[in-house]
Design a protein around this motif. Structure first.
Motif: not given
Length: 438
Positions: A235-264
């Motif tokens: 129950n302990v999380w530590r983050v060290t201070p420092g610069a964050l990098l810019g990224r080129d990120l492709t967002i995954e599909p929202d799997l929770s929002n896939a729920q109603p279609f799988l339920a169908a």
């Protein structure tokens, strides 16, 4: 007072005349998009978000960051790559006013960011946002050196007096009502002078996959994070201070929002394909493969995506949803159509979500003839023959999609304010009718 027509309009939930057979392209993940926006805004260089979700919650996040000085350019990439957002960090500044709507990620992730701004940042939102717990973030930020005016409510509206920096360091919080309290502090932690050490002191943490998502995304932009899973204290999380990098990120599909279609597919004994389902992910929605298989379906993860097939039978389930509480409304809807009872456990914290989801599900399913009772930490659902009627949504997107699932098998279900699905799943009515071939 002017009444929004969308809140009073009833949407006839389409009834399935046979087995569904469809491919559904689910938009990007809200959870990933909003975390990526915050990290990009705090980075030391520009970054790119490709295929971001454009929904009420993510647009509120983007606009809030803009009000604090971050530049976010929107565009469309070459054919097949979809939309992109280019995030250009800048000196965070006030005065600014942030509209959180009813978005937990906006109301919880951005106050720590606002402490780094030069000037005041006021936070306000929908009436329901005033009722959602925020004390974990407010108390923690004060302990770390921030000045916040909230009239001792521990909730919105409030004003953060940014000083251009925050000392940071160790802090204890009770995040048992929302894992977002932990994520909020971790996301901004690299920018605090001493970083941050978050120690959870309450009962069991809900939605742990979302904390793991936060940690993975922090590490991907260069942050050093120590977690219980990596050999740290429980129950302990530590983050060290420092610069964050810019990224080129492709967002995954929202799997929770896939729920109603799988339920169908499960409810109609059909087949639904969700393209681009990731082979490895921290999204809670990935648990659907296991849960819906236990309820009577089968799935195959291919290079193209997830293929889910219903067997024609829907079985009840006894399941602890503590880590994946957002899936509860859809699972409850399927359970109401099953051939045996279900018990959904570990989700007492849902009483503090967009609405009290446990009370809302109980009331709405029972008013369609169901037999649902609340327990201390969940729901017990005994299947009964359901009938048509109005399914109220309480301005909660997952209530709306739960009602639509029931409507597939029960004629005459009408969804009140289906437009609330725009919170995380824009164009849901069109996606739903398209799946049915309408």
């Amino acid at each position: 007072m002017t009444v929004n027509p969308a809140h009073t309009t009833l949407w006839p939930a389409p009834h399935a005349s046979g087995a569904v057979d469809a491919t559904v392209h689910v938009p990007g993940s809200k959870s990933v998009t909003n975390r990526a926006l915050v990290l990009a805004a705090l980075a030391s260089e520009p970054g790119w978000l490709r295929r971001p979700l454009r929904s009420r919650d993510t647009l509120l996040m983007a606009e809030a960051l803009r009000t604090m000085g971050v530049e976010i350019e929107e565009g469309v990439g070459p054919e097949g790559t979809g939309e992109f957002w280019r995030v250009i960090p800048a000196g965070l500044r006030g005065p600014a006013t942030v509209d959180v709507g009813n978005a937990g990620t906006v109301m919880r992730f951005l106050p720590p960011v606002a402490t780094l701004a030069d000037g005041t940042v006021r936070f306000d939102g929908d009436p329901r946002s005033y009722e959602r717990p925020l004390h974990g973030v407010i108390d923690a930020l004060r302990a770390l050196g921030a000045r916040i005016d909230d009239d001792a409510r521990g909730a919105l509206p409030m004003t953060v007096h940014g000083g251009g920096a925050l000392e940071g360091g160790p802090v204890e919080i009770d995040a048992s009502s929302s894992s977002q309290f932990v994520s909020a502090l971790l996301l901004s932690g690299p920018r605090f002078n001493q970083g941050v050490e978050v120690r959870h002191t309450g009962s069991a943490l809900p939605s742990m996959p979302h904390i793991r998502m936060t940690v993975d995304m922090l590490r991907a932009v260069g942050a050093q994070v120590d977690t219980p899973e990596s050999g740290g204290e429980p129950n302990v999380w530590r983050v060290t201070p420092g610069a964050l990098l810019g990224r080129d990120l492709t967002i995954e599909p929202d799997l929770s929002n896939a729920q109603p279609f799988l339920a169908a597919a499960l409810v109609t004994g059909g087949r639904v394909v969700i393209p681009d389902w990731p082979s490895r992910t921290t999204q809670p929605g990935d648990r659907l493969r296991e849960i819906f298989t236990e309820m009577g379906g089968s799935c195959e993860l291919t290079d193209y995506g997830l293929v889910f097939t219903g067997s024609g039978a829907v079985r009840g389930i006894d399941v602890d949803l503590g880590e994946v509480g957002e899936l509860t409304p859809g699972i409850a809807a399927v359970a109401a159509l099953a051939d045996s009872p279900s018990t959904l456990r570990g989700v007492a914290h849902l009483r503090l979500h967009e609405t009290d989801r446990l009370a809302a599900l109980t009331k709405e399913i029972n008013e369609l003839g169901g037999d649902v009772t609340e327990t201390a930490d969940g729901l017990h659902i005994r299947p009964r023959r359901l009938h048509g009627g109005v399914f109220h949504t309480y301005e909660d997107h997952r209530m709306a999609t739960a009602g639509a699932i029931i409507g597939l098998a029960v004629e005459g279900v009408q969804i009140e304010n289906v437009a609330t699905t725009a919170k995380t799943l824009p164009d849901f009515p069109d996606l739903w009718t398209g799946m049915l071939g309408a």
